[in-house]
Structures are given as C-alpha cells and as structure tokens.
Write a protein that holds these residues in place. Structure first.
Motif, PDB file in Angstrom:
ATOM      1  N   SER A 109       7.892 -32.939 111.197  1.00 46.62           N
ATOM      2  CA  SER A 109       7.986 -34.346 110.807  1.00 46.62           C
ATOM      3  C   SER A 109       9.179 -34.639 109.901  1.00 46.62           C
ATOM      4  O   SER A 109       9.354 -35.769 109.445  1.00 46.62           O
ATOM      5  CB  SER A 109       6.698 -34.777 110.090  1.00 46.62           C
ATOM      6  N   ALA A 110      10.024 -33.636 109.644  1.00 47.83           N
ATOM      7  CA  ALA A 110      11.114 -33.774 108.675  1.00 47.83           C
ATOM      8  C   ALA A 110      12.389 -34.295 109.324  1.00 47.83           C
ATOM      9  O   ALA A 110      12.683 -34.018 110.491  1.00 47.83           O
ATOM     10  CB  ALA A 110      11.386 -32.441 107.984  1.00 47.83           C
ATOM     11  N   THR A 111      13.166 -35.029 108.538  1.00 44.75           N
ATOM     12  CA  THR A 111      14.469 -35.541 108.940  1.00 44.75           C
ATOM     13  C   THR A 111      15.537 -34.932 108.052  1.00 44.75           C
ATOM     14  O   THR A 111      15.348 -34.802 106.840  1.00 44.75           O
ATOM     15  CB  THR A 111      14.508 -37.078 108.812  1.00 44.75           C
ATOM     16  N   ILE A 112      16.660 -34.548 108.647  1.00 42.94           N
ATOM     17  CA  ILE A 112      17.787 -34.001 107.902  1.00 42.94           C
ATOM     18  C   ILE A 112      18.941 -35.000 107.956  1.00 42.94           C
ATOM     19  O   ILE A 112      19.268 -35.523 109.026  1.00 42.94           O
ATOM     20  CB  ILE A 112      18.224 -32.641 108.468  1.00 42.94           C
ATOM     21  N   LYS A 113      19.555 -35.255 106.798  1.00 42.03           N
ATOM     22  CA  LYS A 113      20.657 -36.221 106.730  1.00 42.03           C
ATOM     23  C   LYS A 113      21.842 -35.631 105.981  1.00 42.03           C
ATOM     24  O   LYS A 113      21.664 -34.863 105.025  1.00 42.03           O
ATOM     25  CB  LYS A 113      20.203 -37.500 106.025  1.00 42.03           C
ATOM     26  N   ILE A 114      23.045 -36.011 106.422  1.00 40.46           N
ATOM     27  CA  ILE A 114      24.280 -35.716 105.706  1.00 40.46           C
ATOM     28  C   ILE A 114      24.997 -37.054 105.558  1.00 40.46           C
ATOM     29  O   ILE A 114      25.707 -37.495 106.475  1.00 40.46           O
ATOM     30  CB  ILE A 114      25.149 -34.689 106.445  1.00 40.46           C
ATOM     31  N   PRO A 115      24.817 -37.761 104.435  1.00 35.66           N
ATOM     32  CA  PRO A 115      25.351 -39.122 104.290  1.00 35.66           C
ATOM     33  C   PRO A 115      26.863 -39.210 104.462  1.00 35.66           C
ATOM     34  O   PRO A 115      27.365 -40.201 104.999  1.00 35.66           O
ATOM     35  CB  PRO A 115      24.928 -39.515 102.868  1.00 35.66           C
ATOM     36  N   GLU A 116      27.594 -38.184 103.993  1.00 34.96           N
ATOM     37  CA  GLU A 116      29.051 -38.240 104.081  1.00 34.96           C
ATOM     38  C   GLU A 116      29.546 -38.322 105.526  1.00 34.96           C
ATOM     39  O   GLU A 116      30.629 -38.861 105.786  1.00 34.96           O
ATOM     40  CB  GLU A 116      29.672 -37.020 103.398  1.00 34.96           C
ATOM     41  N   LEU A 117      28.788 -37.777 106.446  1.00 42.22           N
ATOM     42  CA  LEU A 117      29.163 -37.814 107.863  1.00 42.22           C
ATOM     43  C   LEU A 117      28.402 -38.886 108.631  1.00 42.22           C
ATOM     44  O   LEU A 117      28.603 -39.037 109.841  1.00 42.22           O
ATOM     45  CB  LEU A 117      28.894 -36.445 108.520  1.00 42.22           C
ATOM     46  N   ASP A 118      27.528 -39.620 107.919  1.00 41.89           N
ATOM     47  CA  ASP A 118      26.649 -40.582 108.582  1.00 41.89           C
ATOM     48  C   ASP A 118      25.892 -39.896 109.718  1.00 41.89           C
ATOM     49  O   ASP A 118      25.764 -40.423 110.827  1.00 41.89           O
ATOM     50  CB  ASP A 118      27.465 -41.764 109.119  1.00 41.89           C
ATOM     51  N   PHE A 119      25.379 -38.692 109.407  1.00 42.50           N
ATOM     52  CA  PHE A 119      24.752 -37.830 110.410  1.00 42.50           C
ATOM     53  C   PHE A 119      23.278 -37.650 110.075  1.00 42.50           C
ATOM     54  O   PHE A 119      22.915 -37.446 108.919  1.00 42.50           O
ATOM     55  CB  PHE A 119      25.455 -36.472 110.426  1.00 42.50           C
ATOM     56  N   GLU A 120      22.435 -37.726 111.090  1.00 43.32           N
ATOM     57  CA  GLU A 120      21.002 -37.580 110.897  1.00 43.32           C
ATOM     58  C   GLU A 120      20.397 -36.778 112.046  1.00 43.32           C
ATOM     59  O   GLU A 120      20.709 -37.022 113.211  1.00 43.32           O
ATOM     60  CB  GLU A 120      20.331 -38.949 110.814  1.00 43.32           C
ATOM     61  N   ILE A 121      19.542 -35.819 111.695  1.00 40.26           N
ATOM     62  CA  ILE A 121      18.785 -35.048 112.690  1.00 40.26           C
ATOM     63  C   ILE A 121      17.345 -35.546 112.621  1.00 40.26           C
ATOM     64  O   ILE A 121      16.618 -35.229 111.676  1.00 40.26           O
ATOM     65  CB  ILE A 121      18.847 -33.535 112.401  1.00 40.26           C
ATOM     66  N   PRO A 122      16.892 -36.342 113.588  1.00 40.24           N
ATOM     67  CA  PRO A 122      15.527 -36.865 113.541  1.00 40.24           C
ATOM     68  C   PRO A 122      14.509 -35.769 113.809  1.00 40.24           C
ATOM     69  O   PRO A 122      14.857 -34.692 114.303  1.00 40.24           O
ATOM     70  CB  PRO A 122      15.520 -37.924 114.655  1.00 40.24           C
ATOM     71  N   PRO A 123      13.241 -36.026 113.495  1.00 40.06           N
ATOM     72  CA  PRO A 123      12.208 -34.989 113.665  1.00 40.06           C
ATOM     73  C   PRO A 123      12.126 -34.444 115.083  1.00 40.06           C
ATOM     74  O   PRO A 123      11.936 -33.241 115.281  1.00 40.06           O
ATOM     75  CB  PRO A 123      10.914 -35.717 113.279  1.00 40.06           C
ATOM     76  N   GLU A 124      12.293 -35.294 116.095  1.00 42.79           N
ATOM     77  CA  GLU A 124      12.138 -34.832 117.472  1.00 42.79           C
ATOM     78  C   GLU A 124      13.326 -34.023 117.975  1.00 42.79           C
ATOM     79  O   GLU A 124      13.230 -33.330 118.990  1.00 42.79           O
ATOM     80  CB  GLU A 124      11.905 -36.028 118.413  1.00 42.79           C
ATOM     81  N   ALA A 125      14.482 -34.093 117.268  1.00 45.73           N
ATOM     82  CA  ALA A 125      15.671 -33.370 117.729  1.00 45.73           C
ATOM     83  C   ALA A 125      15.561 -31.880 117.450  1.00 45.73           C
ATOM     84  O   ALA A 125      15.957 -31.051 118.272  1.00 45.73           O
ATOM     85  CB  ALA A 125      16.920 -33.940 117.060  1.00 45.73           C
ATOM     86  N   GLN A 126      15.091 -31.511 116.276  1.00 41.90           N
ATOM     87  CA  GLN A 126      14.855 -30.107 115.940  1.00 41.90           C
ATOM     88  C   GLN A 126      13.419 -30.003 115.452  1.00 41.90           C
ATOM     89  O   GLN A 126      13.076 -30.540 114.407  1.00 41.90           O
ATOM     90  CB  GLN A 126      15.817 -29.614 114.846  1.00 41.90           C
ATOM     91  N   ARG A 127      12.592 -29.340 116.228  1.00 40.47           N
ATOM     92  CA  ARG A 127      11.188 -29.203 115.855  1.00 40.47           C
ATOM     93  C   ARG A 127      11.065 -28.281 114.646  1.00 40.47           C
ATOM     94  O   ARG A 127      12.057 -27.865 114.058  1.00 40.47           O
ATOM     95  CB  ARG A 127      10.397 -28.645 117.049  1.00 40.47           C
ATOM     96  N   GLY A 128       9.831 -27.956 114.258  1.00 42.66           N
ATOM     97  CA  GLY A 128       9.629 -27.101 113.094  1.00 42.66           C
ATOM     98  C   GLY A 128      10.410 -25.809 113.199  1.00 42.66           C
ATOM     99  O   GLY A 128      10.414 -25.157 114.246  1.00 42.66           O
ATOM    100  N   SER A 129      11.110 -25.447 112.142  1.00 41.94           N
ATOM    101  CA  SER A 129      11.961 -24.254 112.200  1.00 41.94           C
ATOM    102  C   SER A 129      12.030 -23.592 110.831  1.00 41.94           C
ATOM    103  O   SER A 129      11.840 -24.228 109.795  1.00 41.94           O
ATOM    104  CB  SER A 129      13.367 -24.612 112.676  1.00 41.94           C
ATOM    105  N   LEU A 130      12.314 -22.318 110.842  1.00 42.34           N
ATOM    106  CA  LEU A 130      12.548 -21.515 109.646  1.00 42.34           C
ATOM    107  C   LEU A 130      13.961 -20.985 109.759  1.00 42.34           C
ATOM    108  O   LEU A 130      14.259 -20.173 110.634  1.00 42.34           O
ATOM    109  CB  LEU A 130      11.526 -20.374 109.564  1.00 42.34           C
ATOM    110  N   SER A 131      14.864 -21.466 108.906  1.00 43.61           N
ATOM    111  CA  SER A 131      16.279 -21.140 109.071  1.00 43.61           C
ATOM    112  C   SER A 131      16.958 -21.153 107.705  1.00 43.61           C
ATOM    113  O   SER A 131      16.300 -21.024 106.669  1.00 43.61           O
ATOM    114  CB  SER A 131      16.922 -22.166 110.026  1.00 43.61           C
TER     115      SER A 131
END
Length: 491
Positions: A109-131
């Motif tokens: 259910s998590a979202t990853i964002k990098i504001p400087e690049l206006d980049f967002e990884i929505p929850p459905e793009a990368q499922r649960g992961s350990l990295s």
C-alpha cells in the motif's frame, strides 16, 4: 528459495488455511501450482510465513516457471494494519554512497516519491518488496527502460523524454545529485532503516498521521458506498435522550473503561470524577460507520483542563480513547525534567501529548514528537512503550543482514534500557512539548516541594510554530470583538 524435493504440492485454499492457522514461525514451505503470466503454462509458487525480527510477520512468495524462465517474488504483511499511517523522508546528499545501502521495507500500500524529479511509484507499480534505496531506484529505472525500443518506433518524442528522465534517475541512483526519498504508507507497515538507531538520524524524518476516508477505502475498510460521506439515518441516541443513570461519574467510569486504554480510567479518575459524560454520534475511524463517542471535561491539579474522549463501534469492534488539551494554546513550550531515583518515581503518572518528544540523556536517546503518539501512563509504562516501539520500528535490529558490531550495539542498548527500571543508578526523563500539553505528577502536595521535578518554559521558534500551523492563525478580529464585549459589560 530452492526446491528441496520435500515440497508438497497443495491447492491455494489449503495454503491459505495453513498459513492462517500457523502461528509458529518455524513454518514449512508451501508449494502451489500456478499459471505463468508470460507463457501461459504452469509454474510453481512457494509461500513462506516468517517473522522479521522486531518488525512484522510477513508472507514471502516466489514464483518460477520452468518453461520460459519467468521469476518474481513478493512480500506481503501477515499482521494487522497499524493504527496510523507513516511517512519516511530521507534526505540523500550527493556523493553519499552509504545511504543507498539502507534497507527498505515497502508494503503493497506504500507510495514512493522523489519530489525533485516529480517522480512517483504508486502502490500498484511495485508490490510489497524488501530491498534497499539503491535497489528500488535501479528497479524503477529498469522497468521504465524495458519497452524503450518499442516506444522509439511508435512515439519517438515520448521515448526521448523518458531517456532524459532516466538519465536524471540514474544520476540520483549513483549519488551524483542530491534528492529526497519519501516513503508514504497509509497502512503504517513500511520502514526505512536507521543505521544510527537508537540515536536520531539527521537525514531521516518520520511522521505518523491519521488516515483519510479515501485511504481507509483503499485499504479495504469500507464495505459500501454509503459510508463515504453519506451517513445513515439511524443515529445513536443523543445526550438528551439518554435514560436516567447513563450519565455522571459512574457511567463515565464505565465508558472510559470500555475503551482500549485502561490507563485513562485508572489514572484520571484518581484526580477527579466528571460531573457529566456527554454522548454524541460520530464516525468510526476504522469502518466509517456511525458509532458513539463519550466525552467529559476534567481538571488535573498542577496541570490544566483536559478533554477525555472514548469511542466504541458495535459494527467492527474498534475502540479508541483520546486525551485532548482544553483551553487556549499556550504561548510558550514547556520542558519537564524528572530525576528518577527510587521505585516511587516509576509510579508517577505521565501524560504525554502527541507533540511531546522524549529524551533520556544517560542513554543518548531522543524520540521526536509524535513517535509514540499521545498516551496516559506511568514513568515505568513510558519506558516499556519506548522499548517496544524501538523494537518494532527498527525492524532489522537483529536480522541476518546486520553485522555483528551493530547487533552488539543494540543488545547493549536494550540491556541499558531495561536497567533503567531496576534503578541501578539514577537517570533523567525529559518531556519536551512545544504545546506544553504534557504532565508528570508530583509526589508532594505542593509541586514546589518536589525537588526532583522541574519545569522550563521556552519561546517557540518560527519553524516550530510553522510546523504546528500557528503562524497562519489570525485571531485579531476575534480578540477585538472579545475586547469590545468586555468593554460594553464594564460600562
């Protein structure tokens, strides 16, 4: 996960039942035959229920197709959704290679964002992961570049724009430029490693927040569309319709005792009992259906007026209690310093607001405001909560990925934290509250006679007021109206 030859083929229903019933973490490996989404033939999926030490129960799944070689893996959380969402903000400086090795748990259910690049990884793009931070960025770059050759043939302009973006993303992944890595999870089950733990991390900021109705719906809490803002008409009875005996101190004691925090009823009622408990309809924070909230106002000696609220939901069983400050916002922040020397000090009542930070100088321990939320407890209970919270939040404290020196550091810190309660030597507890809504009870009738307890008031900085939203509050018109009313009364 390799095939051991002892893997037993099972159907999906049997796996779900086995995983749900298996509470021991020496759980076996379950194997299910499943269809490959690339070639359409059957491959195998392996499931393993395990526990990340001091973090969460997780379900690991790995798929492999012997026909086309397709492989993927996923991590899903087998435990409960946390009471609040969490947002991790990691400041990455150019040239800092070590920060890319930080481990990251990203829930589904998590979202990853990098504001400087206006980049967002929505929850459905990368499922649960350990990295790691580097692994997540590398995976995002690989997935974006996967179909670039086809894009160049169909839409050259879009492909060129993506190439330019990929160069910026890879520059971030190589620490050639500074950026901000934000991990936001409404379920509260994501995590970024703090290598300096238990000390504060100057590059990592953690914030906990209440979920919105939309986030509740995304997590599957809403059961029908009528709960999204159109309340049903079967309101619970109002305060005026409450039968005789349902209000007053006795009912208040029952109401608060029904909540999930018995500390509130145990600690607050030793000071005073409410004259009247108000009951009014509200919305459940979990399932969004109508429920009852009970509220009363009481005065704590040497502290201030507080509002105690307790909610119970008959539909989903959710129970919650809150302690809110009453009256005006104090003009100054307050720091409460307690010297803990004997057993009696461990039993002192503590009211910690959700804006208060906690410090224990002897351990070099500092918890930012909001880390533990608001609570009514004792000194002993607060230390116990700190220990449990650190063990839960810093999930890789004793994992296999941690080197031995860091493991020893955590073991030593854990033993030192436990020794605080045995009082082998005096120690200091500091509550630093920007809104002065926290409290530690004195052991004397007059607070001035308690020489182990001291208070320090301080002026809040502009940044602190900005974070609290106080810089945007304009009460000039209300103040003028109040002054004119007072003047009229005097004349």
């Amino acid at each position: 996960m390799s095939d051991t030859g002892n893997d037993e083929q099972m159907d999906v229903g049997s796996v779900v039942e086995a995983v749900s019933a298996d509470h021991s973490f020496g759980a076996p490996l379950y194997v299910v035959e499943s269809m490959c989404m690339r070639c359409g033939k059957n491959g195998t999926t392996r499931f393993l229920l395990t526990l990340i030490p001091h973090f969460r129960k997780v379900l690991l799944s790995a798929f492999e197709c012997p026909h086309c070689g397709e492989r993927n893996n996923e991590v899903q959380f087998a435990g409960e959704i946390q009471p609040r969402g969490c947002s991790y903000r990691l400041e990455v400086s150019a040239g800092d290679d070590k920060i890319f090795d930080r481990q990251v748990v990203k829930s589904e259910s998590a979202t990853i964002k990098i504001p400087e690049l206006d980049f967002e990884i929505p929850p459905e793009a990368q499922r649960g992961s350990l990295s790691t931070v580097e692994g997540i960025l590398a995976r995002a770059a690989d997935e974006l570049s996967a179909l670039q050759e086809e894009r160049r043939k169909v839409d050259p302009k879009t492909a060129e724009a993506i190439d330019q973006f990929l160069s910026k993303l890879r520059a971030c992944a190589k620490a050639e430029s500074s950026f901000t890595f934000i991990l936001d999870d409404p379920a509260g089950n994501s995590f970024i490693e703090n290598p300096h733990a238990p000390s504060p991390d100057p590059y990592l900021h953690i914030k906990f927040y209440e979920r919105t109705p939309e986030q509740q719906a995304a997590l599957g809490y809403l059961s029908n569309s009528s709960q999204t803002g159109q309340p049903e008409r079967d309101h619970p009875p109002s305060a005026a319709a409450i039968p005789h005996g349902a209000i007053g101190a006795a009912a208040g004691h029952r109401a608060i005792a029904q909540s999930n925090s018995t500390d509130i009823s145990d600690n607050l009622f030793r000071y005073t009992a409410p004259e009247e408990v108000m009951t009014f309809p509200s919305t459940c924070g979990a399932c969004m259906k109508l429920c009852e909230t009970r509220m009363f106002v009481t005065k704590i000696p040497y502290f201030q007026e507080v509002i105690v609220m307790a909610s119970t939901c008959d539909d989903c069983g959710y129970r919650n209690s809150e302690l809110k400050p009453g009256g005006a916002i104090p003009k100054k922040g307050k720091k409460i310093i307690l010297s803990v020397r004997n057993i009696a000090d461990l039993s002192r009542d503590v009211i910690k607001s959700d804006t208060a930070g906690v410090k224990i100088p002897e351990l070099d321990l500092e918890l930012a405001g909001g880390t533990l939320g608001g609570m009514v407890t004792t000194v002993e209970g607060l230390v116990t909560q700190i220990k449990e919270s650190l063990a839960r939040v810093h999930g890789f404290s004793f994992g296999d990925s941690l080197d031995e020196s860091k493991k020893n550091k955590w073991r030593e810190f854990g033993s030192r934290l436990t020794k605080l309660l045995s009082l082998e030597e005096p120690w200091t507890l500091i509550l630093d509250d920007e809104l002065a809504n926290s409290f530690i009870s004195p052991v004397t009738d007059d607070i001035k006679d308690d020489h182990q307890l001291t208070y320090e008031e301080y002026e809040r900085s502009w940044e602190q007021n900005e974070e609290l939203g106080l810089n945007d509050i304009d009460t000039s018109s209300a103040d003028a109206a109040y002054e004119s009313t007072e003047t009229t009364k005097l004349t």
